[in-house]
Design an enzyme around this catalytic site. Structure first.
Site, PDB file in Angstrom:
ATOM      1  N   ASP A 135       0.851  -1.186   0.000  1.00 44.46           N
ATOM      2  CA  ASP A 135       0.000   0.000   0.000  1.00 44.46           C
ATOM      3  C   ASP A 135       0.886   1.234   0.000  1.00 44.46           C
ATOM      4  O   ASP A 135       1.828   1.324   0.784  1.00 44.46           O
ATOM      5  CB  ASP A 135      -0.876   0.000   1.256  1.00 44.46           C
ATOM      6  CG  ASP A 135      -2.298   0.440   0.973  1.00 44.46           C
ATOM      7  OD1 ASP A 135      -2.459   1.406   0.206  1.00 44.46           O
ATOM      8  OD2 ASP A 135      -3.227  -0.171   1.510  1.00 44.46           O
ATOM      9  N   ASP A 322      -3.300   4.469  -2.619  1.00 50.04           N
ATOM     10  CA  ASP A 322      -4.397   4.933  -1.780  1.00 50.04           C
ATOM     11  C   ASP A 322      -4.918   6.298  -2.237  1.00 50.04           C
ATOM     12  O   ASP A 322      -4.134   7.210  -2.528  1.00 50.04           O
ATOM     13  CB  ASP A 322      -3.898   5.024  -0.330  1.00 50.04           C
ATOM     14  CG  ASP A 322      -4.967   5.489   0.626  1.00 50.04           C
ATOM     15  OD1 ASP A 322      -5.919   4.720   0.857  1.00 50.04           O
ATOM     16  OD2 ASP A 322      -4.855   6.618   1.138  1.00 50.04           O
ATOM     17  N   GLU A 379      -7.182   3.485  -5.970  1.00 52.03           N
ATOM     18  CA  GLU A 379      -8.448   3.614  -5.254  1.00 52.03           C
ATOM     19  C   GLU A 379      -9.177   4.840  -5.782  1.00 52.03           C
ATOM     20  O   GLU A 379      -8.799   5.971  -5.489  1.00 52.03           O
ATOM     21  CB  GLU A 379      -8.181   3.747  -3.748  1.00 52.03           C
ATOM     22  CG  GLU A 379      -9.446   3.812  -2.917  1.00 52.03           C
ATOM     23  CD  GLU A 379      -9.162   4.100  -1.452  1.00 52.03           C
ATOM     24  OE1 GLU A 379      -9.919   3.608  -0.609  1.00 52.03           O
ATOM     25  OE2 GLU A 379      -8.185   4.819  -1.160  1.00 52.03           O
ATOM     26  N   HIS A 451     -10.616  -3.395   4.143  1.00 54.16           N
ATOM     27  CA  HIS A 451     -10.332  -2.829   5.454  1.00 54.16           C
ATOM     28  C   HIS A 451     -11.188  -1.609   5.781  1.00 54.16           C
ATOM     29  O   HIS A 451     -11.243  -1.185   6.938  1.00 54.16           O
ATOM     30  CB  HIS A 451      -8.853  -2.443   5.536  1.00 54.16           C
ATOM     31  CG  HIS A 451      -8.474  -1.351   4.583  1.00 54.16           C
ATOM     32  ND1 HIS A 451      -8.443  -1.546   3.219  1.00 54.16           N
ATOM     33  CD2 HIS A 451      -8.137  -0.059   4.782  1.00 54.16           C
ATOM     34  CE1 HIS A 451      -8.098  -0.419   2.626  1.00 54.16           C
ATOM     35  NE2 HIS A 451      -7.909   0.505   3.549  1.00 54.16           N
ATOM     36  N   ASP A 452     -11.864  -1.042   4.776  1.00 57.04           N
ATOM     37  CA  ASP A 452     -12.712   0.129   4.989  1.00 57.04           C
ATOM     38  C   ASP A 452     -14.200  -0.194   4.882  1.00 57.04           C
ATOM     39  O   ASP A 452     -15.034   0.679   5.099  1.00 57.04           O
ATOM     40  CB  ASP A 452     -12.387   1.218   3.969  1.00 57.04           C
ATOM     41  CG  ASP A 452     -11.129   1.997   4.317  1.00 57.04           C
ATOM     42  OD1 ASP A 452     -10.798   2.068   5.512  1.00 57.04           O
ATOM     43  OD2 ASP A 452     -10.482   2.519   3.395  1.00 57.04           O
TER      44      ASP A 452
END
Length: 683
Positions: A135, A322, A379, A451-452
């Site tokens: 990431d 990200d 993303e 994860h979100d």
């Protein structure tokens, strides 16, 4: 009729099925063949597994997941059948936002281990033929990053300089400039300043403070103290030409303004934060502790390219970028239109998906990713499906693929903490556009949880009465769509949302901000906490459930977050022992996907777009056709599809998510059992 136990492959079945016609749209499709997409590349056939390191496996017994813990679970990932491991941030961090607030891009946070531990994990993965993707937080850093610390000190010094104007010292600009350089070099001041040394004394303190913090920032690519101070001296006290040149060359690493506009942060509240010593506001589109980098500054782009090159030299195989759509900002910094009433993210049209983002990404690929073959996935938050054609167009030279979010908004009313039941018809429409718009032109990353986001079996399935069946059904959806499937840790064993009763149990800063804002607005504390419990991101960040032992086999120490109460019945050990578990289903379905390219790149068509219970679609590639049938209901449901007509030949049942292949349909009908998933093929 033959019967075979197990999730998969039934013998060739001659089915004579009757049902309602599908309408002119389906009939027209059946008479034509969708266009063939480009030849699939090896990377497009891969399956990715996402690891949230804090919650995956604890190797040193401190209750926090780490790289050594991951190293000990690599064989599990290999056995699952995935190809790539995406590692959420492990860089140095303050952990204000669990790693998405970076303080050093070139090192590993001590919470997770060392660079040597990272190397060992890389080697363990590569030895088993698996790849490692990291990431990379492009849009912002922590406010504790040496770049931000240094820039704030520099601007504080900049505030003081005009107060010590040469006219107060009765010396010329050039003399003052020489005095500044003497001060910088820590040499005695020229004689003309001897009687006027007091203003320089306070200035010397600020200069010394800036120089003290310079070493770390300079090592990470920020201009040295000497360069900064020389630039300030020229900007204020040099000749007119020197002043003009200094002003023209000055660009900050972060975004500062004397007066804020009305933009609001994604995590709520103003996107601008005032620093008293600086006398200015900095932009932070997520939280106040995550200031946005100024990608308009070429030096910032150079440093982020250098970060990529550092990890590529170390052996990383790709990057998940990200919040990539945020890195470009409209340089006019206009207020949002009056019609923009968003509570969070007001002004998005000026800071998401700006045209310069694509210039920046092509520059990154040209500079840092040239001829490396490194995989990149971005993303694309708050973005329409059409952005895939720009970010991940197969001929664009930017990213390999993008994450879209519109399918995650279908069950949201006004904001993520105010949910509504899933509207399957709308869910299908959104996924259908994600499948058809990019087909043959771009590539997407498919996911149902991360994860979100929430656990998909709790969000879209039935985690009480049909957990195994609905978790397997959702896995069928994920692994039979065009694009790269991303499996989040624990999804493959059907892990569910956690249980939260008090705000003190919640670590998620977005949820805590929402709670504070909603309570101050006068909303009911019970209702607000219920919303937080149901929708906070910690639901999906509970620790990985490895076995039924203490702390779910994650650690020998109390974990950093809650252990889900159902870990004794939902865990990897139990799943490995049960031939009909969700885990075993995922393993076989991943294998099926790898055997048949039609499940990877085949054209998509929704066969029942208006049905509120059934999600039935087909995939076609080079004459091969499959039909995927998913019953999103807790009851037996009739399926009005003529399989033989759609497939063009007698159907063969490839897959089903019930342990026993028993056709429950009465004569002349096709029916699916509660949360049943089936895959039929014409081959």
């Amino acid at each position: 009729r033959r019967r075979r136990r197990g999730w998969v492959t039934a013998p060739l079945m001659m089915l004579c099925l009757q049902g309602a016609t599908l309408g002119l749209e389906r009939d027209a499709w059946a008479q034509s063949s969708p266009p063939r997409g480009p030849v699939l590349q090896p990377w497009q056939k891969e399956v990715v597994y996402q690891v949230y390191p804090r919650s995956f496996a604890d190797g040193n017994g401190d209750g926090i997941g780490d790289l050594r813990g991951m190293d000990g679970r690599v064989d599990y990932l290999k056995d699952l059948g995935v190809d790539i491991v995406w590692l959420c941030p492990v860089n140095r961090t303050t952990n204000y936002d669990n790693g998405y607030d970076v303080t050093d891009y070139l090192d590993i946070d001590s919470t997770f281990g060392t660079l040597a531990d990272w190397d060992a994990l890389r080697d363990a993965l590569h030895a088993r033929g698996l790849k490692l993707m990291m990431d990379l937080v492009l849009n912002h850093t922590s406010d504790a990053h040496p770049w931000f610390v240094q820039e704030a000190r520099l601007k504080s010094l900049q505030q003081q300089l005009p107060k010590i104007a040469p006219k107060h010292l009765q010396v010329s600009d050039r003399a003052f400039y020489r005095g500044m350089r003497q001060l910088l070099r820590q040499q005695p001041l020229p004689a003309e300043f001897s009687a006027q040394a007091e203003p320089f004394a306070s200035l010397a303190v600020a200069v010394a403070d800036l120089k003290k913090t310079s070493e770390k920032a300079t090592a990470l690519g920020y201009p040295s103290a000497a360069e900064q101070l020389d630039g300030l001296a020229r900007r204020y006290y040099g000749t007119p030409a020197e002043r003009a040149a200094a002003a023209a060359s000055h660009q900050d690493f972060y975004i500062w303004r004397d007066k804020p506009n009305d933009w609001t942060a994604v995590f709520s509240g103003s996107a601008w934060h005032y620093v008293q010593s600086v006398g200015a506001y900095y932009l932070a589109l997520f939280s106040m502790h995550q200031p946005d980098l100024n990608w308009h500054n070429p030096a910032v782009r150079q440093q982020m390219a250098a970060v990529m090159e550092f990890w590529l030299r170390r052996g990383v195989d790709g990057f998940r970028l990200d919040s990539v759509g945020f890195i470009g900002k409209d340089q006019r910094f206009l207020d949002a239109p009056a019609s923009d009433t968003a509570r969070a993210g007001r002004g998005m049209q000026y800071f998401i998906n700006q045209p310069q983002v694509h210039d920046y990404l092509r520059e990154l690929r040209r500079v840092a990713l040239r001829q490396t073959g490194a995989r990149t996935v971005g993303e694309a938050t708050f973005s329409p499906v059409e952005v895939t054609l720009e970010y991940a167009g197969l001929q664009r030279g930017e990213l390999n693929e993008v994450f879209l979010f519109d399918h995650m908004y279908v069950d949201i009313k006004s904001d993520k903490f105010n949910a509504i039941p899933l509207q399957l018809r709308e869910f299908k429409r959104v996924i259908g556009r994600q499948q058809t718009v990019p087909h043959g032109r771009a590539w997407i990353a498919n996911y149902l949880e991360n994860h979100d986001q929430l656990r998909c079996v709790s969000r879209y399935g039935d985690d009480r009465f049909y957990r195994v069946q609905s978790a397997a059904l959702l896995g069928t959806l994920l692994l039979t769509l065009e694009g790269t499937p991303y499996i989040y840790q624990g999804q493959e064993i059907g892990m569910t949302n956690g249980t939260f009763t008090r705000i003190e149990e919640v670590d998620d800063i977005e949820a805590r901000n929402y709670y504070t804002t909603a309570i101050h607005a006068g909303e009911s504390p019970l209702k607000v906490m219920a919303n937080v419990a149901a929708r906070n991101r910690d639901n999906v960040r509970t620790v990985m459930q490895w076995d039924s032992g203490p702390f779910a086999g994650f650690s020998g120490h109390q974990p950093w977050t809650k252990v889900n109460a159902n870990y004794q019945t939902i865990n990897v050990a139990q799943s490995q022992a049960d031939p009909y578990s969700v885990l075993q289903y995922y393993k076989r379905l991943i294998g099926l996907r790898k055997q048949h390219e039609v499940l990877v790149g085949g054209a998509y068509h929704d066969l029942l777009p208006l049905d509120d219970k059934l999600f039935v679609y087909s995939r076609e590639l080079d004459g091969q056709r499959v039909v995927i049938m998913l019953n999103f209901a807790g009851s037996v449901t009739d399926v009005p599809v003529h399989l033989e007509e759609v497939l063009g030949s007698p159907p063969r049942l490839l897959f089903v998510n019930y342990p026993d292949l028993v056709d429950p349909s009465p004569a002349g009908k096709m029916q699916l059992r509660p949360w049943e998933a089936r895959i039929y093929a014409n081959f």
